[in-house]
Design a protein around this motif. Structure first.
Motif, mmCIF file in Angstrom:
data_model
loop_
_atom_site.group_PDB
_atom_site.id
_atom_site.type_symbol
_atom_site.label_atom_id
_atom_site.label_comp_id
_atom_site.label_asym_id
_atom_site.label_seq_id
_atom_site.Cartn_x
_atom_site.Cartn_y
_atom_site.Cartn_z
ATOM 1 N N MET A 1 -35.821 -7.148 10.930
ATOM 2 C CA MET A 1 -35.789 -8.299 10.022
ATOM 3 C C MET A 1 -34.542 -9.159 10.285
ATOM 4 O O MET A 1 -33.486 -8.642 10.626
ATOM 5 N N VAL A 2 -34.676 -10.448 10.077
ATOM 6 C CA VAL A 2 -33.576 -11.377 10.369
ATOM 7 C C VAL A 2 -32.326 -10.990 9.595
ATOM 8 O O VAL A 2 -31.233 -10.957 10.120
ATOM 9 N N MET A 3 -32.518 -10.665 8.307
ATOM 10 C CA MET A 3 -31.388 -10.462 7.425
ATOM 11 C C MET A 3 -30.561 -9.228 7.796
ATOM 12 O O MET A 3 -29.456 -9.074 7.352
ATOM 13 N N ARG A 4 -31.153 -8.340 8.579
ATOM 14 C CA ARG A 4 -30.424 -7.119 8.872
ATOM 15 C C ARG A 4 -29.682 -7.194 10.211
ATOM 16 O O ARG A 4 -28.986 -6.265 10.585
ATOM 17 N N ASN A 5 -29.863 -8.319 10.890
ATOM 18 C CA ASN A 5 -29.189 -8.507 12.161
ATOM 19 C C ASN A 5 -27.677 -8.573 11.951
ATOM 20 O O ASN A 5 -27.171 -9.414 11.236
ATOM 21 N N ARG A 6 -26.970 -7.665 12.629
ATOM 22 C CA ARG A 6 -25.540 -7.545 12.362
ATOM 23 C C ARG A 6 -24.732 -8.756 12.792
ATOM 24 O O ARG A 6 -23.964 -9.305 12.027
ATOM 25 N N ALA A 7 -24.871 -9.158 14.038
ATOM 26 C CA ALA A 7 -24.042 -10.228 14.586
ATOM 27 C C ALA A 7 -24.212 -11.516 13.787
ATOM 28 O O ALA A 7 -23.293 -12.313 13.664
ATOM 29 N N ALA A 8 -25.386 -11.683 13.195
ATOM 30 C CA ALA A 8 -25.685 -12.940 12.520
ATOM 31 C C ALA A 8 -24.836 -13.174 11.274
ATOM 32 O O ALA A 8 -24.838 -14.276 10.737
ATOM 33 N N PRO B 1 -28.880 -5.835 -5.819
ATOM 34 C CA PRO B 1 -29.808 -5.395 -4.768
ATOM 35 C C PRO B 1 -30.229 -6.564 -3.873
ATOM 36 O O PRO B 1 -30.332 -7.683 -4.332
ATOM 37 N N ARG B 2 -30.492 -6.218 -2.596
ATOM 38 C CA ARG B 2 -30.792 -7.300 -1.648
ATOM 39 C C ARG B 2 -32.272 -7.635 -1.568
ATOM 40 O O ARG B 2 -32.668 -8.478 -0.753
ATOM 41 N N ASP B 3 -33.080 -7.007 -2.395
ATOM 42 C CA ASP B 3 -34.546 -7.213 -2.333
ATOM 43 C C ASP B 3 -34.925 -8.685 -2.386
ATOM 44 O O ASP B 3 -35.794 -9.152 -1.653
ATOM 45 N N LEU B 4 -34.256 -9.401 -3.298
ATOM 46 C CA LEU B 4 -34.586 -10.806 -3.505
ATOM 47 C C LEU B 4 -34.376 -11.607 -2.222
ATOM 48 O O LEU B 4 -35.211 -12.424 -1.841
ATOM 49 N N ALA C 1 -37.293 -13.385 0.165
ATOM 50 C CA ALA C 1 -37.243 -14.798 0.525
ATOM 51 C C ALA C 1 -37.292 -14.966 2.036
ATOM 52 O O ALA C 1 -37.944 -15.875 2.549
ATOM 53 N N ALA C 2 -36.604 -14.053 2.763
ATOM 54 C CA ALA C 2 -36.601 -14.134 4.226
ATOM 55 C C ALA C 2 -37.993 -13.888 4.780
ATOM 56 O O ALA C 2 -38.436 -14.563 5.712
ATOM 57 N N ILE C 3 -38.706 -12.926 4.185
ATOM 58 C CA ILE C 3 -40.072 -12.636 4.630
ATOM 59 C C ILE C 3 -40.971 -13.847 4.385
ATOM 60 O O ILE C 3 -41.817 -14.196 5.194
ATOM 61 N N ASP C 4 -40.721 -14.532 3.260
ATOM 62 C CA ASP C 4 -41.506 -15.734 2.955
ATOM 63 C C ASP C 4 -41.146 -16.907 3.859
ATOM 64 O O ASP C 4 -41.658 -18.009 3.677
ATOM 65 N N GLY C 5 -40.203 -16.691 4.769
ATOM 66 C CA GLY C 5 -39.904 -17.733 5.746
ATOM 67 C C GLY C 5 -38.720 -18.608 5.402
ATOM 68 O O GLY C 5 -38.498 -19.632 6.049
#
Lengths: 284, 272
Positions: free
Chosen positions: A1-8, B159-162, B166-170
């Motif tokens: 997933m994008v959000m878990r990318n460390r360098a980012a 929590p980071r769920d939110l 949002a990231a999954i929704d693009g």
């Protein structure tokens, strides 16, 4: 997933890291060098000179006095500020209409600059001023060696007490009501409840306030500049006051050494204090 | 009965603590110089409002000080709040060791006093000495730590769920920041800005070293120059008029926002 990318994550923190590094960390490191360097307005070249600056300051009887004044100032300021603020917080803990009015009034001095606070109290405490005529005495509060330092520390405490009161109120309100209720049921009087329940649970707010007021007061300058300028004699000549004087006379290396002394005092105060108060918090 | 006693005591305390200092400033700023020199609390025998405030506006450099104060306070607060929030998001979410080390340094910058002399040296080397920009950058660098520290605690407690949803929704990362993070951090950023505004508006020490010439002087600096300009004894009427005008902008903002300020400081200051 994008959000878990460390360098980012780096770009998000980078502007802050750069600003803190360039404008806080770099000067901090440079100070360690300048404190032990010969650097004056008469000779632009900066050269290593070991403890020469410290020795000069000691020879001129500036250093020991400045350290003593600064430490006393910080302790006085911390004691006055926390006594007043904790008392006010205990009186104004409950959020009600009238308490909000009082909280609001006691917060007002916090909005005043320490410099302006200095001028205001210098006016109030003038030998022929309002306070002396109320007390029926004629005393130069800021001109007498015995009272000058206490009064200057008091003014600093006065300026910040409103803010510290609110932090104490926040701390008091985070204490579970049930705990106080059960202590009451067990027959604990108000003083016992304060000593055994409130005070230990107030530790986070107390840690914060004692550390903040002590550390802040070690950098004292503004109130002194507005009231005594370091006098009478050298009785309120704190480290930063001497630093400014040395700087003004072109002794930049000595000024750095004085600034570095403040840093050392802060470290010597803050590290054990935070450690000790944190331990009390857990075992308290 | 106990309540009556308590509020009587509080009122008796508030009179010398708050009321008398404010009254002294206001009433003496209305008096001519000779009368103000007595530093009494009585009403003026002769009123000199227009003269005193005219002099402060004219010779005291008040208007220029006001503009200069706004010119540095606004950018500092905006930069600290937004850069601090962005960094807090990264520090709160990333597990990178480098970033955690950087976070530790941010924490140190709260505790340790800024080194003012080397800062002057550094700004000179960067050709930024004496002016507003160097001052803004320095204050931002020295005040970011506290906001980052408070906001990172907030981010971690949430929590980071939110954000993931949002990231999954693009949603892009900047979108997540603006739509989710900033609203989430609002209470702590508000408290941070309040303390920061009070701090920066009233700053004298940094300004004394970093701002040169009256063209850059902020209000505290202009007050000091004005008060020190008259040798030996102060012109109390003029000093107090300057004090009043210097404090007024903050008090005006406080009167409008006091409910939120007090609630924010008593509820949000220590959490996270």
């Amino acid at each position: 997933m994008v959000m878990r990318n460390r360098a980012a994550w780096l770009p998000w923190a980078l502007p802050a890291i750069v600003l803190v590094t360039v404008f806080f960390v770099a000067p901090f490191l440079l100070n360690v060098r300048f404190a032990f360097s010969s650097w004056t307005s008469f000779r632009a070249e900066i050269t290593w000179n070991g403890l020469e600056n410290v020795r000069t300051l000691i020879d001129q009887d500036l250093l020991a006095n400045a350290v003593t004044v600064t430490v006393l100032y910080a302790i006085l300021c911390m004691a006055i500020q926390n006594t007043v603020s904790l008392s006010l917080a205990l009186a104004l803990q409950r959020t009600s209409g009238i308490n909000t009015v009082f909280r609001s009034a006691f917060f007002l001095p916090t909005l005043i600059s320490p410099l302006a606070a200095g001028y205001i109290w210098r006016g109030l405490l003038a030998p022929d001023g309002a306070i002396n005529s109320f007390l029926g005495v004629e005393w130069a509060w800021l001109g007498e060696p015995s009272t000058a330092l206490v009064v200057v520390a008091f003014i600093d405490a006065w300026k910040w007490s409103g803010l510290i009161t609110l932090v104490y109120i926040a701390g008091l309100n985070s204490i579970p009501k049930s705990l106080l209720e059960s202590a009451k049921v067990d027959g604990a009087g108000p003083w016992t409840r304060f000593r055994r329940v409130v005070f230990p649970l107030l530790a986070p707010a107390l840690t914060f306030n004692v550390a903040v007021t002590l550390v802040g007061a070690l950098s004292a300058y503004d109130v002194i500049a507005a009231t005594t300028g370091g006098g009478p004699g050298d009785h309120t000549r704190a480290l930063n006051v001497v630093m400014r004087q040395q700087w003004g006379q072109g002794f930049f290396g000595s000024a750095s050494a004085l600034g570095f002394t403040v840093t050392l005092l802060v470290i010597a105060t803050a590290v054990p204090l935070v450690w000790w108060l944190r331990r009390r918090e857990v075992t308290g | 009965m106990r309540a009556v006693l308590k509020y009587t005591a509080l009122t008796l305390f508030a009179i010398p603590w708050v009321l008398v200092p404010i009254w002294l400033v206001v009433v003496n700023s209305f008096k001519p110089a000779g009368e103000a020199a007595e530093l009494g609390l009585g009403l003026p025998r002769t009123w000199a409002i227009a003269e005193n405030y005219g002099i402060v506006l004219d010779r005291g450099g008040y208007l220029m000080g006001l503009v200069n104060s706004l010119k540095v306070t606004v950018p500092i607060v905006v930069a600290v709040v937004f850069l601090g929030a962005a960094a807090a998001w990264a520090f709160g979410r990333s597990r990178s060791r480098w970033l955690q080390a950087a976070y530790f340094v941010m924490g140190l910058s709260i505790l340790l006093p800024p080194s003012i002399i080397p800062t002057v040296y550094l700004l000179r080397a960067l050709s930024l000495d004496g002016g507003s920009l160097g001052y803004v950058l320095t204050m931002t660098g020295c005040r970011l730590g506290i906001v980052i520290f408070l906001a990172t605690g907030f981010v971690r407690a949430f929590p980071r769920d939110l954000e993931d949803a949002a990231a999954i929704d693009g949603a892009s990362r900047p979108q997540v920041f603006v739509r989710i993070l900033l609203p989430l951090l609002r209470p702590v950023l508000f408290v941070g800005s309040v303390v920061l505004i009070i701090n920066v508006w009233n700053d004298f020490f940094f300004a004394l070293f970093l701002l040169q010439g009256s063209a850059n002087a902020t209000l505290p600096l202009s007050l000091f120059q004005f008060a020190s300009g008259t040798l030996q004894s102060l012109n109390w009427n003029l000093v107090f008029a300057h004090v009043l005008l210097t404090t007024l902008p903050l008090v005006a903002v406080y009167v409008v926002a006091q409910k939120r300020v007090l609630a924010g400081l008593t509820e949000g200051a220590l959490k996270g």
